[in-house]
Design an enzyme around this catalytic site. Sequence first.
Site, PDB file in Angstrom:
ATOM      1  N   ARG A  61     -31.428 -50.255 -22.144  1.00 56.22           N
ATOM      2  CA  ARG A  61     -30.812 -50.309 -23.254  1.00 56.22           C
ATOM      3  C   ARG A  61     -31.766 -51.202 -24.261  1.00 56.22           C
ATOM      4  NH1 ARG A  61     -26.802 -53.779 -23.134  1.00 56.22           N
ATOM      5  NH2 ARG A  61     -26.077 -53.573 -21.048  1.00 56.22           N
ATOM      6  N   TYR A 114     -21.522 -38.080 -46.435  1.00 55.34           N
ATOM      7  CA  TYR A 114     -20.129 -37.622 -44.806  1.00 55.34           C
ATOM      8  C   TYR A 114     -19.090 -38.152 -44.761  1.00 55.34           C
ATOM      9  CZ  TYR A 114     -21.284 -35.575 -40.412  1.00 55.34           C
ATOM     10  OH  TYR A 114     -20.857 -35.066 -39.598  1.00 55.34           O
TER      11      TYR A 114
HETATM   12  C1  LIG Z   1     -24.760 -34.644 -39.969  1.00 51.23           C
HETATM   13  C2  LIG Z   1     -25.086 -35.630 -40.068  1.00 51.23           C
HETATM   14  C3  LIG Z   1     -24.166 -37.268 -40.669  1.00 51.23           C
HETATM   15  C4  LIG Z   1     -24.110 -37.337 -39.300  1.00 51.23           C
HETATM   16  O1  LIG Z   1     -25.391 -37.333 -38.598  1.00 51.23           O
HETATM   17  P1  LIG Z   1     -24.870 -36.574 -36.529  1.00 51.23           P
HETATM   18  O2  LIG Z   1     -26.265 -36.635 -35.520  1.00 51.23           O
HETATM   19  O3  LIG Z   1     -24.034 -35.749 -36.685  1.00 51.23           O
HETATM   20  O4  LIG Z   1     -24.157 -37.799 -36.128  1.00 51.23           O
HETATM   21  C5  LIG Z   1     -24.675 -38.265 -41.668  1.00 51.23           C
HETATM   22  N1  LIG Z   1     -25.223 -37.755 -42.514  1.00 51.23           N
HETATM   23  C6  LIG Z   1     -25.291 -37.024 -42.945  1.00 51.23           C
HETATM   24  C7  LIG Z   1     -26.199 -36.446 -44.563  1.00 51.23           C
HETATM   25  C8  LIG Z   1     -25.202 -35.211 -41.982  1.00 51.23           C
HETATM   26  O5  LIG Z   1     -26.003 -33.937 -42.254  1.00 51.23           O
END
Ligand SMILES: *Cc1c(COP(=O)(O)O)cnc(C)c1O
Length: 395
Positions: A61, A114
Site C-alpha cells: 500500500r 468535473y
Molecule cells: C475523467 C476525468 C476525471 C475523473 O477521472 P477518473 O479516472 O474517471 O476517476 C477528473 N477530471 C477530469 C477532467 C476528467 O476528464
Amino acid sequence: MAYDPSKRGRATSSVHGGELRQQEANAITTPIYQTSTFWFQNSQEVMDYQEGKTDREEYGRYGNPTWRAVERKLSELEAGEESVLFASGMCAATTTFLALLPTGSHLIVTNDCYRRTRQFIDEFLGRMGVEVSIIEPSNLAAFEAALRDDTVLFFTESPTNPYLRVTDVPAFVEVAHARGVKVVMDSTFATPVNQRTLEEGADLVIHSATKYLAGHNDLLAGTVTGSSEIVEPIRKALGVLGGIIDSHCAWLLLRGLKTLSLRMERHNRNGDALARFLESHPKVRRVWYPGLESHPDHEIAKRAMLGFGGVVTFEIDTDLAGAIRFIDATRIPYQAPSLGGVESLIELPVTMSFWDYTPEQRQSWGITDSLVRLACGVEAQEDLIADIDQALSHV
Ligand SMILES: *Cc1c(COP(=O)(O)O)cnc(C)c1O
C-alpha cells in the site's frame, strides 16, 4: 553536440523517463512486480529501513517498483519533483483535497469542474466544515473577490469540460501566491505534452491518467505531481485511505506513456482538423476548440499551449431528436463517456454526463440538447471527417 538527459525532449522523456536502464535479466522493459509485500533478511534490515537508511519497499500500500517507474517518468514529463499514482482520477482529486484542506478552511473552484469533483466538494468536504466559493472559469477578478484569509486552495481544470476554457495559469498563480494560496490544476485535457503547467507556476498538477496518459481506453488511474513538500502529505494520505493502483494497471500506464508524445501529435492534428471542418459546416451552429480564433480563450491558449488536444465540442443546428439521429449515424467513434484514447469517442452531454440534472441546471451550465463532445482518437483524419460529414446529413 552533447546529449543532456536533463534537457531532453518530451518524446525522449515519454520513452526513457523513469525507466531503469539495467533491469533484471537484462530486460528492456520494467517488470510487473506482482507482490503485496516485501521481505527483510533480518531485523537489522528492518531497523535500517525504519530509520531511513535504506531505500526499498515495505508493504504494497506504500509503494511498488512498477509504480515507482511510472511516478519517475511522470515527474520527468511534468518537470516536477515527485509524483504519486492512484486507482483513478477521482481518487487522486479526493485524496488531495482530504490531505491539503484542514477542517473549516476555504476552497475556491470553478463552476465547470468535473461533476463528480463538484459532488465530492458538496457532499463530503461540507461535512468537514470546508467552505467553497465557486467562480466562472478564467475570471481573475472573480477569483480575487472570492479570496479570504482562510483560503487554502484554488482548484480548476484547464482546458475545461465541455467548453475547453483555458486558464491563464501565471496570472492566477501571481494573485494566489501573494495571499499564500496554493494552485491545483486538473490538466487531464492538456497533458504534459500540450501544457507546461508546473513550469507556469502551478503548485500541483492532477490527471485522470485514464484519459490521454494511458491513452488506450483500457484502464483507470490518477496521478498528482508537484514539489515533494506538497506531494508527501498526499502520499501519506494515500497510504491511509488506500486508493492505490495495482501493479499490472501501473505497468499498462507505463506502456501507454511511452507513446504519449507520439499520440498527442495525432490527437492535436485530428482535433484541429475536425474543429475547422465543423466550423465551416452549414449544419453546425458553433464550435469550441482552443485552437480556433473564435474560441474565447484562444489568445491565452496560444501562449500557454503547445497543442490544443483531441476534444472538440460543437452545437448542431437542430433539436435533441436531430442530435440523436446524428450521433447514432456515426460509424467510427464509439458513443461513450471518456476521452484521450486511441479510439475516437463521442457523446451528447445531455444524454450522457448531464442526464440526471434538471433542464434549469443544464441551462445554467450551457448544456443544450444538440451539444456534442467529440474526443478524436488517432485514426486517419480524412476518415473521421468523412464519417462526421455523412452523420451530419442525417440531422
Ligand atoms: C475523467 C476525468 C476525471 C475523473 O477521472 P477518473 O479516472 O474517471 O476517476 C477528473 N477530471 C477530469 C477532467 C476528467 O476528464
